[in-house]
Design a protein around this motif. Structure first.
Motif, PDB file in Angstrom:
ATOM      1  N   ARG A  31      80.392  15.580  47.290  1.00  0.00           N
ATOM      2  CA  ARG A  31      79.515  15.128  46.194  1.00  0.00           C
ATOM      3  C   ARG A  31      78.198  14.605  46.761  1.00  0.00           C
ATOM      4  O   ARG A  31      77.131  14.800  46.171  1.00  0.00           O
ATOM      5  CB  ARG A  31      80.225  14.060  45.363  1.00  0.00           C
ATOM      6  N   ALA A  32      78.289  13.948  47.931  1.00  0.00           N
ATOM      7  CA  ALA A  32      77.070  13.457  48.597  1.00  0.00           C
ATOM      8  C   ALA A  32      76.177  14.626  49.005  1.00  0.00           C
ATOM      9  O   ALA A  32      74.953  14.574  48.839  1.00  0.00           O
ATOM     10  CB  ALA A  32      77.448  12.624  49.827  1.00  0.00           C
ATOM     11  N   MET A  33      76.811  15.691  49.537  1.00  0.00           N
ATOM     12  CA  MET A  33      76.029  16.856  49.967  1.00  0.00           C
ATOM     13  C   MET A  33      75.359  17.531  48.769  1.00  0.00           C
ATOM     14  O   MET A  33      74.200  17.969  48.857  1.00  0.00           O
ATOM     15  CB  MET A  33      76.934  17.864  50.693  1.00  0.00           C
ATOM     16  N   ILE A  34      76.078  17.608  47.668  1.00  0.00           N
ATOM     17  CA  ILE A  34      75.508  18.227  46.467  1.00  0.00           C
ATOM     18  C   ILE A  34      74.332  17.396  45.951  1.00  0.00           C
ATOM     19  O   ILE A  34      73.264  17.932  45.644  1.00  0.00           O
ATOM     20  CB  ILE A  34      76.596  18.396  45.382  1.00  0.00           C
ATOM     21  N   GLY A  41      65.218  18.248  43.174  1.00  0.00           N
ATOM     22  CA  GLY A  41      65.180  18.647  41.770  1.00  0.00           C
ATOM     23  C   GLY A  41      65.872  19.964  41.462  1.00  0.00           C
ATOM     24  O   GLY A  41      66.038  20.329  40.309  1.00  0.00           O
ATOM     25  N   HIS A  42      66.292  20.702  42.510  1.00  0.00           N
ATOM     26  CA  HIS A  42      67.042  21.928  42.259  1.00  0.00           C
ATOM     27  C   HIS A  42      67.922  22.270  43.460  1.00  0.00           C
ATOM     28  O   HIS A  42      67.685  21.790  44.566  1.00  0.00           O
ATOM     29  CB  HIS A  42      66.097  23.093  41.966  1.00  0.00           C
ATOM     30  N   ILE A  43      68.951  23.064  43.197  1.00  0.00           N
ATOM     31  CA  ILE A  43      69.801  23.565  44.275  1.00  0.00           C
ATOM     32  C   ILE A  43      69.533  25.058  44.361  1.00  0.00           C
ATOM     33  O   ILE A  43      69.828  25.802  43.424  1.00  0.00           O
ATOM     34  CB  ILE A  43      71.289  23.275  43.980  1.00  0.00           C
ATOM     35  N   ASP A  44      68.943  25.501  45.463  1.00  0.00           N
ATOM     36  CA  ASP A  44      68.601  26.922  45.571  1.00  0.00           C
ATOM     37  C   ASP A  44      69.815  27.736  46.021  1.00  0.00           C
ATOM     38  O   ASP A  44      70.879  27.188  46.320  1.00  0.00           O
ATOM     39  CB  ASP A  44      67.371  27.147  46.453  1.00  0.00           C
ATOM     40  N   GLU A  45      69.642  29.041  46.056  1.00  0.00           N
ATOM     41  CA  GLU A  45      70.760  29.947  46.320  1.00  0.00           C
ATOM     42  C   GLU A  45      71.379  29.690  47.704  1.00  0.00           C
ATOM     43  O   GLU A  45      72.601  29.687  47.852  1.00  0.00           O
ATOM     44  CB  GLU A  45      70.279  31.398  46.176  1.00  0.00           C
ATOM     45  N   THR A  46      70.536  29.440  48.714  1.00  0.00           N
ATOM     46  CA  THR A  46      71.046  29.176  50.066  1.00  0.00           C
ATOM     47  C   THR A  46      71.900  27.914  50.078  1.00  0.00           C
ATOM     48  O   THR A  46      72.989  27.879  50.659  1.00  0.00           O
ATOM     49  CB  THR A  46      69.862  28.987  51.049  1.00  0.00           C
ATOM     50  N   SER A  98      74.918  13.859  53.898  1.00  0.00           N
ATOM     51  CA  SER A  98      73.692  14.042  53.107  1.00  0.00           C
ATOM     52  C   SER A  98      72.576  14.604  53.980  1.00  0.00           C
ATOM     53  O   SER A  98      71.889  15.562  53.600  1.00  0.00           O
ATOM     54  CB  SER A  98      73.239  12.713  52.496  1.00  0.00           C
ATOM     55  N   ALA A  99      72.420  14.001  55.174  1.00  0.00           N
ATOM     56  CA  ALA A  99      71.351  14.422  56.073  1.00  0.00           C
ATOM     57  C   ALA A  99      71.558  15.864  56.535  1.00  0.00           C
ATOM     58  O   ALA A  99      70.594  16.601  56.771  1.00  0.00           O
ATOM     59  CB  ALA A  99      71.273  13.482  57.280  1.00  0.00           C
ATOM     60  N   SER A 100      72.837  16.282  56.641  1.00  0.00           N
ATOM     61  CA  SER A 100      73.100  17.651  57.097  1.00  0.00           C
ATOM     62  C   SER A 100      72.844  18.672  55.991  1.00  0.00           C
ATOM     63  O   SER A 100      72.614  19.846  56.268  1.00  0.00           O
ATOM     64  CB  SER A 100      74.541  17.776  57.600  1.00  0.00           C
ATOM     65  N   ALA A 101      72.873  18.227  54.728  1.00  0.00           N
ATOM     66  CA  ALA A 101      72.738  19.162  53.608  1.00  0.00           C
ATOM     67  C   ALA A 101      71.305  19.274  53.096  1.00  0.00           C
ATOM     68  O   ALA A 101      70.981  20.172  52.334  1.00  0.00           O
ATOM     69  CB  ALA A 101      73.649  18.726  52.455  1.00  0.00           C
TER      70      ALA A 101
END
Lengths: 136, 18
Positions: A31-34, A41-46, A98-101
């Motif tokens: 959940r932290a990574m998401i 403001g968005h989650i891209d395809e990658t 979080s930092a890795s994502a």
């Protein structure tokens, strides 16, 4: 804030939090990574593919997987995430996940991580140490 | 995620030894 007492957290507590029998810890890190991926403001395809690939490696129930896919549509706010962290050790892991994502080339993402470290009461020396380990 | 756990531990250890 947490009572931060260095050298009192055993290695076992870090690995226990994310082993297969402790999926609460895994879920919190996912959940932290998401939330981190969504900081701009968005989650891209990658980012989405990375998250899906990670979810597939985890031993989760159908409900837990469904919860994560819901999470992709409506990521946690930073304040909700911070409130869900049970202790200092999980705080360190949540920050590292979080930092890795996150895409650190974006100012807004850097700001997100700064705020997260602040709210989790992670000392700046420890933040630097995490980024050294992550090579970021 | 296992990598995150190991990494967090190493970072914490380095910090606590400073």
């Amino acid at each position: 804030g947490f009572d931060f007492t260095p050298a009192t957290l055993p290695e076992q507590s870090f690995t226990d939090a994310i082993d297969d029998n402790h999926s609460d810890g895994q879920l919190l890190l996912m959940r932290a990574m998401i939330a981190a991926a969504y900081a701009d403001g968005h989650i891209d395809e990658t980012e989405r593919q990375k998250i899906f690939a990670q979810v597939e490696t985890m031993q989760l129930s159908v409900q837990e997987k469904a919860m994560l896919f819901d999470e992709l549509r409506k990521p946690m706010q930073l304040s909700e995430l911070v409130a869900a962290v049970p202790n200092a050790q999980m705080g360190i892991e949540v920050y590292a996940a979080s930092a890795s994502a996150i895409d650190l080339n974006q100012t807004v993402s850097k700001h997100y991580l700064d705020t997260l470290a602040n709210q989790l009461c992670i000392p700046s020396e420890l933040v630097m140490s995490i980024h050294r380990e992550l090579n970021t | 995620l296992a990598a995150v756990g190991g990494l967090a531990w190493k970072a914490y250890k380095q910090y606590s030894e400073q």
